[in-house]
Enzyme design. Structure first.
Site, PDB file in Angstrom:
ATOM      1  N   HIS A 215      -2.062   0.743   3.556  1.00 53.30           N
ATOM      2  CA  HIS A 215      -2.183   1.060   2.107  1.00 53.30           C
ATOM      3  C   HIS A 215      -2.725   2.428   2.036  1.00 53.30           C
ATOM      4  CE1 HIS A 215      -2.290   0.568  -2.224  1.00 53.30           C
ATOM      5  NE2 HIS A 215      -3.577   0.638  -2.175  1.00 53.30           N
TER       6      HIS A 215
ATOM      7  N   SER B  56      -1.901   4.044  -5.110  1.00 52.91           N
ATOM      8  CA  SER B  56      -2.420   2.895  -5.373  1.00 52.91           C
ATOM      9  C   SER B  56      -2.196   2.785  -7.065  1.00 52.91           C
ATOM     10  CB  SER B  56      -3.828   2.629  -4.832  1.00 52.91           C
ATOM     11  OG  SER B  56      -4.075   1.421  -4.993  1.00 52.91           O
TER      12      SER B  56
ATOM     13  N   ASP C 130       1.849  -1.964   4.634  1.00 54.70           N
ATOM     14  CA  ASP C 130       0.805  -2.076   3.212  1.00 54.70           C
ATOM     15  C   ASP C 130       0.727  -3.403   2.940  1.00 54.70           C
ATOM     16  OD1 ASP C 130      -0.438  -1.992   0.893  1.00 54.70           O
ATOM     17  OD2 ASP C 130       0.482  -0.246   0.129  1.00 54.70           O
TER      18      ASP C 130
END
EC number: 3.4.19.1
Length: 737
Positions: A712, A587, A680
């Site tokens: 994600h 991320s 995601d």
């Protein structure tokens, strides 16, 4: 001298992963009623829920275990398990009634195909199932929400009704050219005729329904539902404002109505997972008149309202700004009878010495009140630790319940009648389950903790916290004097530290943090011979509001320089192998990893990036959080105001691109392993594809793993295990064994 051997064969890493991944994680706990034995002894049952990876079934299994805690009102006399662990299949939610005599369970059953899975709401009494309601067959609403954002399962104080949140029932839709089935049930002498059609809307079968983004797919329009346990009748509550989506609901004092949080969904929905900044307010709906009442400021964001045991007051978290996505919060108190709201704990701009640095939890535990309805207990990040705190709602004084301990991190699972159930862990110690009584006011620092389930420490993992002060040239002019921290894990007693490789892991968010708790991947790497550096750069939670506010507008610069400064200082002090340094981040941590291999290509010999943001500008139109979010800095994190009704001008687009890792592609030479989740919604996988193609065009070693059904977090057991093994092999290939 020969380099330290990390692993000789992949099978060794797989065997180690199999062992360490068996460590279970606590997910919930609740306390049963106080029972007095025939001999005068008193005890309570602790019901705990755990999750564990099952590599044979490639899924996370859930199981429960019960414990008995004998006590004398203010101290634990004896505590221990009551029976073995039992797997719980299909349970989505469960809640005991206020008296503890009944238990409600939301369960899924049936097939795995579309429309095959059903939901049942069960009511249990002692050793039997008292009631079972097929919610899917009743067709009063869509699927029940089981998440911790909107979801709830709440008994009325009278224990006659259950409150929950479900998807609003959608009207049936059909094609303009739908052929009607004939009614063949008519008598032989009657001509077959078309069946009476359902009230289907023609041409609406492809209407787009917005959802709430990452991990909230198919959750669009929640409604409040009440089940009458005796009659089985289900009512969908009316009176909720049309412009908000309700959730986190509970029964008002006297069961006169329902209190809930309402999130604005106009003009459109934004991703809500990990985003506590979504505009929301506290509401009350009267059950008789069906009218709503606003109980809080409706221009901010709130979370997790909790009713006191005496049913007189409600505490909740309030966020002072709709940006950034997570920040320091206020603890507010609403008096049910005077209708007055007060701030019990305010925002902390900056921590002074060892003082309290603010509240950073996204949810208060369901059980957080003391027995006298005066104090509230919660856990929160404090720099690189997570501690338990108690606050006096009358004076506003905050006291740590776990200060001065061994340096690990705590999580409160529940408190009831002053008996606390908590989790404790460290980077080298998997979660342990503990209980203890909340001492009287003024003596809170004297908690005596008793272990119900003690984990075995993992040997040969040493760890500590490093405090880092940015050099003068890297100071933030608006927020000068901020420091930051990093957690350093290293293998125990290496023969020569200069042969130890290091993996650098910046966290995601960006407004989150690493705390000194158990983490599987860092522990695995450390056991394999790596030092692991977990960096809480400026902008991390737990360091005061000023630290958080220092980052928007400076992503790709301040956070990148903080990580690089931490790496250089630790390498200098610890004398690790400077030729074998790698990056691993997901991320926003992947965003930073890609930045670092572009801005400091000589430092890093390998990189692993999981769902990284690579081009802020190109992601803005496809992410579920274009404002500011967990892993992308589209507008706010890039330093610009966000508005729902306008598009950035050319200068803003240019600046977003300028702050993106893809800008530094020409300098990248570090071998990169990309891991992307095809489902995601936060950082769409095309971000990674864009970066992958740019590196391929320049003949930089790059490999891409695309997980078709993963989201994600890449947290599914099959995906998580595969991604770790591939990461290990990538490091082994490019750093050497």
């Amino acid at each position: 001298m020969e380099r330290q051997v990390l692993l000789s064969e992949p099978e060794e890493a797989a065997a180690l992963y199999r062992v360490l991944s068996r460590q279970p994680a606590l997910s919930a706990a609740c306390l049963g009623p106080d029972v007095t034995t025939q001999y005068g002894g008193r005890y309570r049952t602790v019901h705990t829920e755990w999750t564990q990876r099952d590599l044979e079934r490639m899924e996370n299994i859930r199981f429960c275990r019960q414990y008995l805690v004998f006590h004398d009102e203010d101290s634990v006399v004896f505590a221990g398990p009551a029976g073995s662990s039992v797997e719980t299949r299909g349970e989505l939610l469960s809640r005991e009634s206020p008296s503890g005599t009944l238990k409600a369970v939301l369960r899924k059953a049936g097939g795995t195909g579309p429309g095959e899975e059903k939901q049942f709401l069960e009511v249990w009494e002692k050793n039997r199932k008292l009631k079972s309601f097929n919610l899917s067959a009743l067709e009063k609403h869509g699927p029940v929400y089981e998440d911790d954002c909107f979801g709830c399962l709440s008994w009325s104080h009278s224990e006659t009704h259950l409150l929950y949140v479900a998807e609003k029932k959608r009207p049936k839709a059909e094609s303009f050219f739908q052929t009607k089935a004939l009614d063949v049930s008519a008598g032989e002498d009657e001509t077959a005729r078309p069946k009476k059609p359902d009230q289907a809307v023609k041409g609406d079968q492809f209407v787009f329904y917005e959802d709430w983004g990452e991990s909230m797919v198919s959750k669009s329009t929640p409604v409040l539902c009440v089940l009458d346990v005796e009659s089985g009748n289900i009512s969908v509550l009316e009176g909720v404002p049309e412009n908000v989506s309700p959730g986190q609901a509970f029964w008002a004092p006297g069961d006169t109505g329902v209190v809930f949080v309402g999130w604005w969904h106009e003009p459109f929905r934004l991703g809500i997972r990990f985003c506590t900044n979504r505009r929301s307010a506290l509401y009350y709906v009267d059950l008789t008149g069906g009218k709503y009442e606003l109980l809080s400021d409706d221009s901010l964001a709130i979370s997790s309202p909790r009713l006191s045991p005496d049913q007189c007051r409600i505490v909740y978290l309030r966020y002072p700004s709709l940006v950034p996505h997570h920040q320091c919060s206020q603890l507010c108190l609403y008096d049910w009878y005077t209708k007055v709201t007060s701030v019990v704990v305010d925002i902390v701009p900056r921590q002074l010495g060892e003082n309290f640095s603010g509240i950073y939890c996204s949810l208060l535990p369901l059980g957080c009140w003391s027995a006298d309805s005066q104090r509230v207990v919660f856990d929160s990040a404090q720099r690189s630790r997570q501690d338990l705190f108690v606050v006096d709602t009358q004076t506003g004084s905050v006291t740590s319940l776990t200060a001065g301990g061994s340096g690990g991190s705590w999580k409160l699972l529940t408190i009831d009648q002053d008996l606390m159930v908590a989790q404790f862990s460290t980077p080298s110690l998997p979660p342990s389950l503990k209980v203890g009584f909340l001492p009287p006011a003024g003596k809170e620092q004297s908690v005596s903790w008793v272990s119900l389930e003690e984990a075995e420490p993992i040997p040969d993992i040493h760890w500590g916290i490093r405090v880092l002060q940015p050099p003068p040239e890297q100071e933030n002019a608006q927020y000068a004097g901020l420091d930051f921290e990093a957690i350093l894990m290293q293998p125990g007693s290496p023969s020569d530290k200069t042969q130890v490789p290091m993996v650098v892991m910046p966290h995601g968010g960006p407004h989150s943090s690493f705390v000194t708790a158990w983490m599987l991947f860092p522990a695995m790497l450390c056991k394999m011979g790596f030092a692991v550096l977990l960096v809480n750069y400026r902008g991390s939670t737990g360091f005061g509001q000023d630290s958080i506010l220092s980052l928007p507008g400076n992503v790709g610069q301040q956070d990148v320089k903080d990580v690089q400064f931490a790496v250089e200082q630790v390498l200098r002090e610890e004398r690790f192998d400077t030729g074998r340094v790698a990056l691993m981040g997901g991320s926003h941590g992947g965003f930073l990893s890609c930045h670092l291999i572009g801005q400091y290509p000589e430092t890093y010999g390998a990189c692993v990036a999981r769902n990284p943001v690579t081009n802020i500008a190109s992601m803005m139109g496809s992410t579920d959080i274009p404002d500011c979010a967990k892993s992308c800095r589209c507008v706010v994190e890039a330093g610009f105001p966000y508005s729902n009704d306008c598009l950035p001008d050319l200068s803003v687009w240019a600046d977003m691109l300028d702050k993106s890792p893809i800008k530094y592609i020409p300098q990248v030479k570090t071998p990169l392993l990309l891991m992307l989740g095809q489902e995601d919604r936060r950082v769409p996988f095309k971000q990674g594809i864009e970066y992958y193609r740019a590196l391929k065009a320049r003949s930089v070693p790059v490999r891409l793993l695309l997980y078709p059904k993963s989201t994600h977090a890449l947290s599914e057991v099959e995906v998580e295990s595969d991604s770790f093994m591939n990461a290990v092999l990538w490091l082994r290939t490019h750093l050497g064994t």
